[in-house]
Design a protein around this motif. Sequence first.
Motif, PDB file in Angstrom:
ATOM      1  N   ASP B   8       0.821  -1.209   0.000  1.00 45.94           N
ATOM      2  CA  ASP B   8       0.000   0.000   0.000  1.00 45.94           C
ATOM      3  C   ASP B   8       0.860   1.267   0.000  1.00 45.94           C
ATOM      4  OD1 ASP B   8      -2.679   1.263   0.234  1.00 45.94           O
ATOM      5  OD2 ASP B   8      -1.866   1.970   2.142  1.00 45.94           O
ATOM      6  N   ILE B   9       2.046   1.197   0.584  1.00 48.77           N
ATOM      7  CA  ILE B   9       2.902   2.388   0.619  1.00 48.77           C
ATOM      8  C   ILE B   9       3.374   2.767  -0.786  1.00 48.77           C
ATOM      9  CG2 ILE B   9       5.096   1.178   1.079  1.00 48.77           C
ATOM     10  CD1 ILE B   9       5.542   3.509   3.205  1.00 48.77           C
ATOM     11  N   VAL B  11       1.514   2.011  -3.544  1.00 51.07           N
ATOM     12  CA  VAL B  11       0.277   2.550  -4.140  1.00 51.07           C
ATOM     13  C   VAL B  11       0.128   4.026  -3.757  1.00 51.07           C
ATOM     14  CG1 VAL B  11      -2.246   2.385  -4.167  1.00 51.07           C
ATOM     15  CG2 VAL B  11      -0.851   0.295  -4.105  1.00 51.07           C
ATOM     16  N   GLY B  12       0.458   4.350  -2.514  1.00 57.83           N
ATOM     17  CA  GLY B  12       0.321   5.724  -2.040  1.00 57.83           C
ATOM     18  C   GLY B  12       1.227   6.712  -2.758  1.00 57.83           C
ATOM     19  N   PRO B  15      -0.008   8.199  -6.987  1.00 55.40           N
ATOM     20  CA  PRO B  15      -0.702   9.453  -7.324  1.00 55.40           C
ATOM     21  C   PRO B  15       0.237  10.661  -7.341  1.00 55.40           C
ATOM     22  CG  PRO B  15      -2.005   8.189  -5.748  1.00 55.40           C
ATOM     23  CD  PRO B  15      -0.652   7.520  -5.839  1.00 55.40           C
ATOM     24  N   LEU B  16       1.293  10.613  -6.536  1.00 56.34           N
ATOM     25  CA  LEU B  16       2.262  11.722  -6.556  1.00 56.34           C
ATOM     26  C   LEU B  16       3.027  11.730  -7.877  1.00 56.34           C
ATOM     27  CD1 LEU B  16       3.678  11.339  -2.929  1.00 56.34           C
ATOM     28  CD2 LEU B  16       1.989  12.996  -3.738  1.00 56.34           C
ATOM     29  N   LEU B  18       1.873  10.530 -10.655  1.00 57.94           N
ATOM     30  CA  LEU B  18       0.890  10.926 -11.673  1.00 57.94           C
ATOM     31  C   LEU B  18       0.718  12.446 -11.698  1.00 57.94           C
ATOM     32  CD1 LEU B  18      -1.237  10.258 -13.785  1.00 57.94           C
ATOM     33  CD2 LEU B  18      -2.841   9.723 -11.938  1.00 57.94           C
ATOM     34  N   ARG B  19       0.574  13.055 -10.509  1.00 57.69           N
ATOM     35  CA  ARG B  19       0.375  14.510 -10.447  1.00 57.69           C
ATOM     36  C   ARG B  19       1.561  15.256 -11.046  1.00 57.69           C
ATOM     37  NH1 ARG B  19      -0.574  17.367  -4.653  1.00 57.69           N
ATOM     38  NH2 ARG B  19       1.657  17.068  -4.502  1.00 57.69           N
ATOM     39  N   THR B  20       2.763  14.778 -10.739  1.00 54.53           N
ATOM     40  CA  THR B  20       3.969  15.447 -11.248  1.00 54.53           C
ATOM     41  C   THR B  20       4.071  15.296 -12.763  1.00 54.53           C
ATOM     42  OG1 THR B  20       5.025  15.008  -9.130  1.00 54.53           O
ATOM     43  CG2 THR B  20       6.470  15.599 -10.957  1.00 54.53           C
ATOM     44  N   ARG B  23       1.651  17.552 -14.590  1.00 50.43           N
ATOM     45  CA  ARG B  23       2.133  18.928 -14.645  1.00 50.43           C
ATOM     46  C   ARG B  23       3.189  19.081 -15.752  1.00 50.43           C
ATOM     47  NH1 ARG B  23       1.520  23.683 -11.947  1.00 50.43           N
ATOM     48  NH2 ARG B  23      -0.376  22.643 -11.298  1.00 50.43           N
ATOM     49  N   LYS B  40      11.922  16.367  -7.847  1.00 53.90           N
ATOM     50  CA  LYS B  40      10.686  17.129  -7.651  1.00 53.90           C
ATOM     51  C   LYS B  40       9.900  16.637  -6.446  1.00 53.90           C
ATOM     52  CE  LYS B  40       9.808  18.724 -12.382  1.00 53.90           C
ATOM     53  NZ  LYS B  40       9.849  20.176 -12.181  1.00 53.90           N
ATOM     54  N   LEU B  41      10.023  15.355  -6.141  1.00 52.55           N
ATOM     55  CA  LEU B  41       9.178  14.759  -5.107  1.00 52.55           C
ATOM     56  C   LEU B  41       9.899  14.497  -3.793  1.00 52.55           C
ATOM     57  CD1 LEU B  41       7.248  12.337  -7.440  1.00 52.55           C
ATOM     58  CD2 LEU B  41       6.202  14.071  -5.985  1.00 52.55           C
ATOM     59  N   HIS B 197      -1.449  16.603  10.173  1.00 49.17           N
ATOM     60  CA  HIS B 197      -0.265  17.020   9.396  1.00 49.17           C
ATOM     61  C   HIS B 197       0.524  18.098  10.136  1.00 49.17           C
ATOM     62  CE1 HIS B 197      -1.397  14.832   5.727  1.00 49.17           C
ATOM     63  NE2 HIS B 197      -2.632  15.162   6.023  1.00 49.17           N
ATOM     64  N   MET B 201       4.514  17.931  11.708  1.00 44.77           N
ATOM     65  CA  MET B 201       5.586  18.906  11.459  1.00 44.77           C
ATOM     66  C   MET B 201       6.069  19.561  12.743  1.00 44.77           C
ATOM     67  SD  MET B 201       4.619  20.597   7.745  1.00 44.77           S
ATOM     68  CE  MET B 201       3.022  21.292   8.146  1.00 44.77           C
TER      69      MET B 201
END
Lengths: 206, 206
Positions: B8-9, B11-12, B15-16, B18-20, B23, B40-41, B197, B201
């Motif tokens: 699952d980690i 899979v998580g 999406p990052l 994909l988003r990058t 763009r 970038k990530l 979140h 931090m």
Amino acid sequence: MEDKSIPDIVVGRLPLYLRTLQRMAHEGRQVTSSQELGEKLGISAAQIRKDLSQFGEFGKQGTGYRIEFLLDQLCSILHVNRVWDVVVIGAGDVGHALARYQGFANRGFHIAMVFDSDPQKIGQMVGEYTVQDIANLVPVVQAAGIRIAMLAVPAQQAQAVTEQLVQAGVKAILNYAPINLTVPTGIQVQDIDPVIHLQRMSFYLE
Amino acid sequence: MEDKSIPDIVVGRLPLYLRTLQRMAHEGRQVTSSQELGEKLGISAAQIRKDLSQFGEFGKQGTGYRIEFLLDQLCSILHVNRVWDVVVIGAGDVGHALARYQGFANRGFHIAMVFDSDPQKIGQMVGEYTVQDIANLVPVVQAAGIRIAMLAVPAQQAQAVTEQLVQAGVKAILNYAPINLTVPTGIQVQDIDPVIHLQRMSFYLE
């Protein structure tokens, strides 16, 4: 007590433990167990015991955890035994929702100010805040000594605003813009993008 | 192509990626590399290569990844090569922000309907949606065959609404209420709680 060598993935679970314990305390509960916490969180009891043991001895074998004591310890570890002022950038829908959100109280954070670049929004009220001009962001945030920002501006403006926040001394940014921010070493970013979470779930859907 | 045994980690992280990539494609880019994605990530190039290799051979040694091809593959893996209807529960500040959010388009999701229990809100417009009565949630969502919900109701109501959503056939819930939902096996939940979140931090702040 805390140790900066704690894996970030463990740090990431501590707020979940804290939230669950706060709810139990609110319900008048006094004692819990790693089993009960695990069931509520979908995390194994062994993992919870292991996570908490990294910070010291919080429970006794067989008698469980005293909720108030564990709450105090977790608040201290996460540095929310104080209240952090937070700046919100962007007075659009998300900024509005954040400024009016009741969920920050008693969890370590307080929104101190809201900024936007839109002349139509500057000077208007958002929740209990008067929207300030983003042109004044750096000196105002710096003077207030604010270390945490929530960024709710459009994607195209997010990187430029981030650079201003860093200049103003902000060290932690909760980013609602759907882009990956580039920040210097030592600045933390956490992203909130609903689509990232939705896609993580759609993987498992037929 | 996908394999449900993927951790699952991993899979998580998809999406990052994909988003990058989306763009980059939007900027007219055609080719990228695991090094560039990694920078970038904030993820190592080796990790990215390893993650993507679980799904097949996407790039050639030394020539990098063709962005359009990798985008198509990731959309297919994450099941967002189609558009999923999503139901929003709660027409408060968060529900408003979601209903008006422009970031769902072209990322696989479309808000189909909005529900609330407040007689003052039912029948009103939120974005382009007429708020529907939550009393009709189960039959309406079931008839529409909706599998994904975004839950933006107060914490005290969240568990009860969740049970209705499950009854209506929803399989994935993005939860904005600051509580841990209890769901049957096979129902996925992702939580969005800004305080979680922020606390993750503040651990690192002095």
